[in-house]
Scaffold this active site. Sequence first.
Site, PDB file in Angstrom:
ATOM      1  N   GLU A  71       4.806 -10.102  37.307  1.00 31.84           N
ATOM      2  CA  GLU A  71       5.557  -9.949  36.055  1.00 31.84           C
ATOM      3  C   GLU A  71       5.315  -8.572  35.450  1.00 31.84           C
ATOM      4  O   GLU A  71       6.252  -7.917  34.964  1.00 31.84           O
ATOM      5  CB  GLU A  71       5.186 -11.074  35.086  1.00 31.84           C
ATOM      6  N   HIS A  98      -5.165   2.410  23.587  1.00 33.67           N
ATOM      7  CA  HIS A  98      -5.126   3.544  24.497  1.00 33.67           C
ATOM      8  C   HIS A  98      -3.796   3.722  25.225  1.00 33.67           C
ATOM      9  O   HIS A  98      -3.482   4.836  25.630  1.00 33.67           O
ATOM     10  CB  HIS A  98      -6.235   3.416  25.538  1.00 33.67           C
ATOM     11  N   ARG A 109      -2.211 -19.230  35.198  1.00 29.19           N
ATOM     12  CA  ARG A 109      -3.109 -20.015  36.052  1.00 29.19           C
ATOM     13  C   ARG A 109      -4.544 -19.500  36.006  1.00 29.19           C
ATOM     14  O   ARG A 109      -5.446 -20.150  36.526  1.00 29.19           O
ATOM     15  CB  ARG A 109      -2.610 -20.011  37.493  1.00 29.19           C
TER      16      ARG A 109
END
Length: 139
Positions: A71, A98, A109
Amino acid sequence: MNIAVASDHAGFEYKERIKQHLAASGHIVKDFGTDSAESVDYPDFIRPAAIAVAEGQCDRGIVLGGSGNGEAIAANRVHGIRCALCWSVETAKLARRHNDANMISIGARLTDWSMVEQILDTWLTTDFEAGRHLRRIEK
């Protein structure tokens, strides 16, 4: 804030919980899917969420999957996105301070729900430090 959320099947349950958490904190949530725990291809949902953030339709975005790695990679393929994979309060804090991360990815999970709430709250309330970090981001 107006926040985009998206997940694959592995992140679906947390996505639904995140929507409630964000709404309870006064944020507006735009859900880019998926809408069940049935197996899907994550780029179909992550990319539209990232585009919405990159184009300014949403202020920030949160994406989820099993590990969160795919993702984050999919989101970061969109110009203007700085999506950080976060698994702790410290990674969420540094993602904002940062890296000025405008999206985060979480591995559903691999991360307990209590930690997810802490990650969200930290990431949403931490400011970008700019300074030497801005120079690096601009490169």
